[in-house]
Design an enzyme around this catalytic site. Structure first.
Site, PDB file in Angstrom:
ATOM      1  N   GLU A  19      17.844  37.601  39.512  1.00 51.70           N
ATOM      2  CA  GLU A  19      17.996  38.570  40.599  1.00 51.70           C
ATOM      3  C   GLU A  19      16.643  39.083  41.074  1.00 51.70           C
ATOM      4  O   GLU A  19      16.388  39.198  42.279  1.00 51.70           O
ATOM      5  CB  GLU A  19      18.861  39.764  40.142  1.00 51.70           C
ATOM      6  CG  GLU A  19      20.274  39.385  39.737  1.00 51.70           C
ATOM      7  CD  GLU A  19      20.416  39.051  38.269  1.00 51.70           C
ATOM      8  OE1 GLU A  19      21.511  39.242  37.724  1.00 51.70           O
ATOM      9  OE2 GLU A  19      19.423  38.593  37.663  1.00 51.70           O
TER      10      GLU A  19
ATOM     11  N   CYS B   9      23.185  41.520  34.884  1.00 53.64           N
ATOM     12  CA  CYS B   9      23.259  42.277  33.635  1.00 53.64           C
ATOM     13  C   CYS B   9      23.046  43.757  33.923  1.00 53.64           C
ATOM     14  O   CYS B   9      22.709  44.154  35.049  1.00 53.64           O
ATOM     15  CB  CYS B   9      22.224  41.771  32.635  1.00 53.64           C
ATOM     16  SG  CYS B   9      20.515  42.138  33.108  1.00 53.64           S
TER      17      CYS B   9
ATOM     18  N   HIS C 189      14.517  37.985  35.315  1.00 53.96           N
ATOM     19  CA  HIS C 189      15.856  37.495  35.606  1.00 53.96           C
ATOM     20  C   HIS C 189      15.930  36.967  37.036  1.00 53.96           C
ATOM     21  O   HIS C 189      15.112  37.304  37.891  1.00 53.96           O
ATOM     22  CB  HIS C 189      16.879  38.606  35.383  1.00 53.96           C
ATOM     23  CG  HIS C 189      17.080  38.937  33.932  1.00 53.96           C
ATOM     24  ND1 HIS C 189      18.127  39.691  33.464  1.00 53.96           N
ATOM     25  CD2 HIS C 189      16.359  38.593  32.829  1.00 53.96           C
ATOM     26  CE1 HIS C 189      18.042  39.814  32.146  1.00 53.96           C
ATOM     27  NE2 HIS C 189      16.968  39.155  31.747  1.00 53.96           N
TER      28      HIS C 189
ATOM     29  N   CYS D 203      19.718  44.669  35.540  1.00 54.70           N
ATOM     30  CA  CYS D 203      19.424  44.171  36.885  1.00 54.70           C
ATOM     31  C   CYS D 203      20.227  44.865  37.977  1.00 54.70           C
ATOM     32  O   CYS D 203      19.882  44.761  39.156  1.00 54.70           O
ATOM     33  CB  CYS D 203      19.673  42.667  36.955  1.00 54.70           C
ATOM     34  SG  CYS D 203      18.465  41.693  36.023  1.00 54.70           S
TER      35      CYS D 203
ATOM     36  N   CYS E  27      61.040  59.416  43.622  1.00 53.77           N
ATOM     37  CA  CYS E  27      59.757  59.634  42.947  1.00 53.77           C
ATOM     38  C   CYS E  27      59.502  61.124  42.737  1.00 53.77           C
ATOM     39  O   CYS E  27      58.948  61.524  41.705  1.00 53.77           O
ATOM     40  CB  CYS E  27      58.627  59.019  43.767  1.00 53.77           C
ATOM     41  SG  CYS E  27      58.642  57.207  43.787  1.00 53.77           S
TER      42      CYS E  27
ATOM     43  N   HIS F 286      57.331  52.066  42.884  1.00 57.08           N
ATOM     44  CA  HIS F 286      56.395  52.838  43.691  1.00 57.08           C
ATOM     45  C   HIS F 286      55.192  53.270  42.854  1.00 57.08           C
ATOM     46  O   HIS F 286      55.252  53.323  41.620  1.00 57.08           O
ATOM     47  CB  HIS F 286      57.096  54.056  44.279  1.00 57.08           C
ATOM     48  CG  HIS F 286      58.055  53.709  45.375  1.00 57.08           C
ATOM     49  ND1 HIS F 286      58.678  54.650  46.167  1.00 57.08           N
ATOM     50  CD2 HIS F 286      58.502  52.510  45.832  1.00 57.08           C
ATOM     51  CE1 HIS F 286      59.460  54.055  47.042  1.00 57.08           C
ATOM     52  NE2 HIS F 286      59.375  52.764  46.854  1.00 57.08           N
TER      53      HIS F 286
ATOM     54  N   CYS G  55      58.720  59.900  47.907  1.00 56.97           N
ATOM     55  CA  CYS G  55      60.114  59.760  48.333  1.00 56.97           C
ATOM     56  C   CYS G  55      60.986  60.603  47.399  1.00 56.97           C
ATOM     57  O   CYS G  55      60.520  61.085  46.365  1.00 56.97           O
ATOM     58  CB  CYS G  55      60.530  58.296  48.296  1.00 56.97           C
ATOM     59  SG  CYS G  55      60.710  57.613  46.623  1.00 56.97           S
TER      60      CYS G  55
END
Length: 421
Positions: A93, A125, A91, A128, A311, A280, A308
């Site tokens: 790479e 891939c 390949h 690789c 939340c 959030h 807060c």
């Protein structure tokens, strides 16, 4: 670039294919180094680099590369550029790695630093990714940026883990957008002086490919993001981009989450970010959890800021409606801790049975390992533990002022659902 990277060297054979005497995929019996070509034809580039959703008959792979030597604060010095094509079973790479090791590294000092950029028709891939990751681990003086036109079968089992591992070793992985295609056309194509003409739906296809990539990388934070955003210093420390120029960054709300099942199923990890004008991160997290319809699960969350009031109330309501779910929250900093309504929000979390505490060195280390890099060790910033102790003391005073210290201690001894570690 990090001055030193500790990669998964012990798990890879060979660690660096270019450093190994045995080269099973060598294109000839003479073990010659693969040779690059100078440029691509216009037709080959437009056919093989087209970023289609489904790229039919694109069995060949091409890798256009740039190698620059880093030169201190000055601009990088261009050294090499060219194109590799897949050679038989070898390949692109690996072609580059063998060539780079034999033609570049052998003749230069290991102290020299290089910036390598790849423009690939297909992303690496699954086979690789390990050699490339090992190559970076073996050579900490290299930085690598990978721009891919298309992702190579992103739904392949474990491909996401392999790609994340590559990023954790220091590689930059991204999808080619219009600027990258133009650069490739100008540098790596016999273009006869003609400008690049984008093909139909190039930008639309980029968004499609990039969405898949971001989904794969969504559980990872960059080193600098973690170090800046999870830093528990009282004051924001300025960043020096250039000599004499200081930049103050904004502290944002990040939420890292990890779901663990009692049956031993593989844990689920990810992070969310609060954005201006959007819900959030805590609300996004609750929407995600409700959609999954979970039960008998243990959830650990790491926050840059404590929730807060709104939340906090919604988290508390969720916990009361799901008593079989264990939810633990660790926060790096307390958000407006001196205001009564924010203190009341924290109280609603404790009363609902949610464990709330301040991140200390073990939690920062765990967060780094799970959401930044499991290969490289966490290096604490200055005064981390001292800052954590001060924030813990503030949180303890809030508990005492609201008369919740005994209640919190009781919750720590109460196990619901899966046992705490």
């Amino acid at each position: 670039m990090q001055p030193q990277r500790l990669g998964p060297r012990a798990e890879m054979e060979p660690v660096c294919p270019g450093c190994s005497r045995h080269r099973p995929d060598s294109p000839t019996s003479a073990c010659r180094s693969p040779k690059p070509i100078e440029k691509l034809s216009q037709g080959a580039f437009c056919f093989h680099f087209n970023n289609l959703h489904y790229a039919k008959d694109r069995k060949d792979a091409f890798l256009c590369y740039e190698v620059n030597r880093k030169n201190g604060c000055d601009s990088p010095v261009p050294l090499y550029q060219g194109v590799f094509k897949k050679e038989g079973q070898m390949h692109t790479e690996l072609c580059f790695i063998y060539w780079f090791h034999e033609q570049v590294l052998k003749g230069l000092s290991p102290r020299e630093e290089f910036k390598i950029t790849w423009y690939m028709s297909w992303s690496p891939c699954i086979k690789c990714t390990d050699p490339v990751t090992g190559f970076l681990a073996k050579h900490p003086n290299l930085s690598l940026a990978i721009f891919s036109s298309r992702l190579y079968y992103p739904k392949t089992p474990n491909y996401d883990k392999k790609l994340r591992r590559l990023v954790q070793e220091g590689a930059q992985v991204a999808i080619m957008d219009l600027p990258e295609f133009k650069k490739c056309w100008n540098k790596f194509v016999y273009n006869d002086g003609q400008p690049f003409r984008p093909w139909k739906r190039l930008c639309e296809n980029f968004r499609f490919q990039n969405s898949d990539l971001q989904e794969i990388l969504s559980s990872l934070l960059r080193d600098e993001v973690f170090s800046l955003q999870f830093n528990n210093s009282h004051w924001v420390q300025p960043i020096q981009h250039q000599p004499g120029q200081l930049h103050y960054y904004r502290r944002k709300s990040y939420l890292c989450y990890q779901l663990e099942w009692s049956n031993g199923q593989e844990s689920l990890k990810g992070y969310l970010l609060s954005k201006k004008g959007k819900p959030h991160a805590e609300i996004l997290f609750l929407d995600k959890i409700r959609f999954m319809k979970l039960s008998q699960v243990r959830i650990t969350c790491y926050f840059t800021w404590s929730p807060c009031p709104n939340c906090a109330r919604q988290l508390a309501a969720f916990k009361k409606n799901h008593p079989d779910i264990i939810l633990r929250i660790y926060t790096s900093r307390l958000y407006f801790y001196w205001r009564k309504k924010f203190q009341k929000g924290l109280c609603s979390l404790w009363r609902s049975g949610i464990q709330v505490d301040v991140m200390d060195l073990p939690q920062f280390t765990d967060c780094w390992t799970n959401f930044v890099s499991p290969q490289r060790p966490f290096i604490p910033w200055n005064k981390l533990e001292k800052n954590s102790w001060r924030i813990k003391r503030r949180l303890r005073k809030i508990k005492e002022s609201w008369g919740l210290q005994d209640l919190v201690n009781d919750f720590k001894n109460l196990h619901l659902g899966p046992p705490l570690p």
